[in-house]
Scaffold this motif. Sequence first.
Motif, short mmCIF file in Angstrom:
data_model
loop_
_atom_site.label_atom_id
_atom_site.label_comp_id
_atom_site.label_asym_id
_atom_site.label_seq_id
_atom_site.Cartn_x
_atom_site.Cartn_y
_atom_site.Cartn_z
N ASP A 1 115.60 2.35 -0.50
CA ASP A 1 116.84 1.89 0.10
C ASP A 1 116.51 1.16 1.57
O ASP A 1 116.76 0.14 2.01
N GLU A 2 115.47 2.20 2.19
CA GLU A 2 115.19 1.64 3.76
C GLU A 2 114.27 0.39 3.52
O GLU A 2 114.43 -0.59 4.61
N ASN A 3 113.35 0.36 2.39
CA ASN A 3 112.49 -0.82 2.15
C ASN A 3 113.61 -2.07 2.07
O ASN A 3 113.28 -3.10 2.76
N VAL A 4 114.43 -2.12 1.11
CA VAL A 4 115.48 -3.06 0.92
C VAL A 4 116.06 -3.56 1.89
O VAL A 4 116.28 -4.65 2.51
N VAL A 5 116.65 -2.65 3.00
CA VAL A 5 117.43 -2.93 4.14
C VAL A 5 116.37 -3.67 5.00
O VAL A 5 117.08 -4.75 5.73
N GLU A 6 115.45 -3.29 5.44
CA GLU A 6 114.28 -3.62 6.43
C GLU A 6 113.78 -5.01 5.99
O GLU A 6 113.44 -6.02 6.78
N ARG A 7 113.45 -5.03 4.71
CA ARG A 7 112.46 -6.07 4.21
C ARG A 7 113.19 -7.39 3.43
O ARG A 7 112.66 -8.29 3.34
N LEU B 1 117.16 -7.44 3.31
CA LEU B 1 118.67 -7.70 3.78
C LEU B 1 118.67 -7.62 5.40
O LEU B 1 119.61 -8.46 5.68
N PHE B 2 117.64 -7.57 5.97
CA PHE B 2 117.58 -7.75 7.64
C PHE B 2 117.33 -9.12 7.78
O PHE B 2 116.26 -9.84 7.29
N LYS B 3 118.24 -9.82 8.50
CA LYS B 3 117.93 -11.36 8.81
C LYS B 3 116.79 -11.45 9.71
O LYS B 3 116.41 -10.74 10.79
N GLY B 4 115.95 -12.37 9.05
CA GLY B 4 114.70 -12.81 9.66
C GLY B 4 113.55 -11.95 8.93
O GLY B 4 112.33 -12.19 9.25
N PHE C 1 110.90 -11.16 5.90
CA PHE C 1 110.12 -11.99 5.09
C PHE C 1 110.76 -12.33 3.94
O PHE C 1 110.57 -13.50 3.41
N LEU C 2 111.43 -11.38 3.29
CA LEU C 2 111.96 -11.68 1.89
C LEU C 2 113.53 -12.09 2.04
O LEU C 2 114.38 -12.47 1.04
N TYR C 3 114.11 -12.35 3.25
CA TYR C 3 115.70 -12.41 3.55
C TYR C 3 116.20 -13.76 2.91
O TYR C 3 117.00 -13.87 2.00
N GLU C 4 115.00 -14.94 3.13
CA GLU C 4 115.59 -16.21 2.46
C GLU C 4 114.42 -16.80 1.54
O GLU C 4 114.39 -17.95 1.47
N GLU C 5 113.61 -15.79 0.90
CA GLU C 5 112.47 -16.31 0.25
C GLU C 5 113.05 -16.95 -1.02
O GLU C 5 112.31 -18.03 -1.42
N ALA C 6 113.93 -16.60 -1.66
CA ALA C 6 114.38 -17.24 -2.96
C ALA C 6 114.77 -18.60 -2.78
O ALA C 6 114.46 -19.49 -3.49
N GLU C 7 115.65 -18.82 -1.70
CA GLU C 7 116.19 -20.04 -1.32
C GLU C 7 115.03 -20.99 -0.90
O GLU C 7 114.91 -22.19 -1.28
N PHE C 8 114.16 -20.62 -0.32
CA PHE C 8 112.75 -21.10 0.28
C PHE C 8 112.15 -21.70 -0.96
O PHE C 8 111.67 -23.15 -0.93
#
Length: 215
Positions: free
Chosen positions: A123-129, A131-134, A136-143
Amino acid sequence: MEFAERIGDGRVVLIIDEFPLLVEHYRPVLSLLQKAWDLKLSRTNIMLIIYGSSVSVMESEILAYKSPLYGRRTGQWRLTEIPFFYIGEFLPGYTIEDLMKVWGVTGEIPAYLLQFSSNKSFDENVVERVLFKGAFLYEEAEFLLREELREPANYFAILQAIASGRNRFGEIVNATGLDKSLVSKYLTVLQRLGIVKREVPVTATMKEVSKRGST
């Protein structure tokens, strides 16, 4: 040409990473590489490896019939995700249940797995890596979709329809408002990229297979 002269008789492996980016910024490189290969490099003891993460560009611009390099490759290899049982080596101490959750997020891609820390909970990894804006993985799918596809808005509409449970062809057409022929074309591209896959009931007849199916 000068590089070919320096090779001599030794075995040399030359790797050009992210070649599609070079093609995008300087398209004549395809013809220049073709000329260098035909006149010099093909006569040396060299292994030339061209790598690119953009599948669409590699297939349509570099390996395609219209490409200056067409007919000169000796092989091609499409890299896929690592097997699931290797995920535990990235996150020692994680339970099988947590590793399954990680797999659902990262898709067994090493660069994504490296973003997760074994010292933190899933859960901590998902929130930080993720769901957190900015992050690495926040906009990876769209990119990635924007990099691979020329009309991303239509593909996003199709994926949103599928994500909401509309997984039959007719349902996707109705949800997106796109023409049937376009939806069929876009779904074919998404299947080729490994983003979606078509499934039909095991009891379906050949006639039904050509008409039915869910994504």
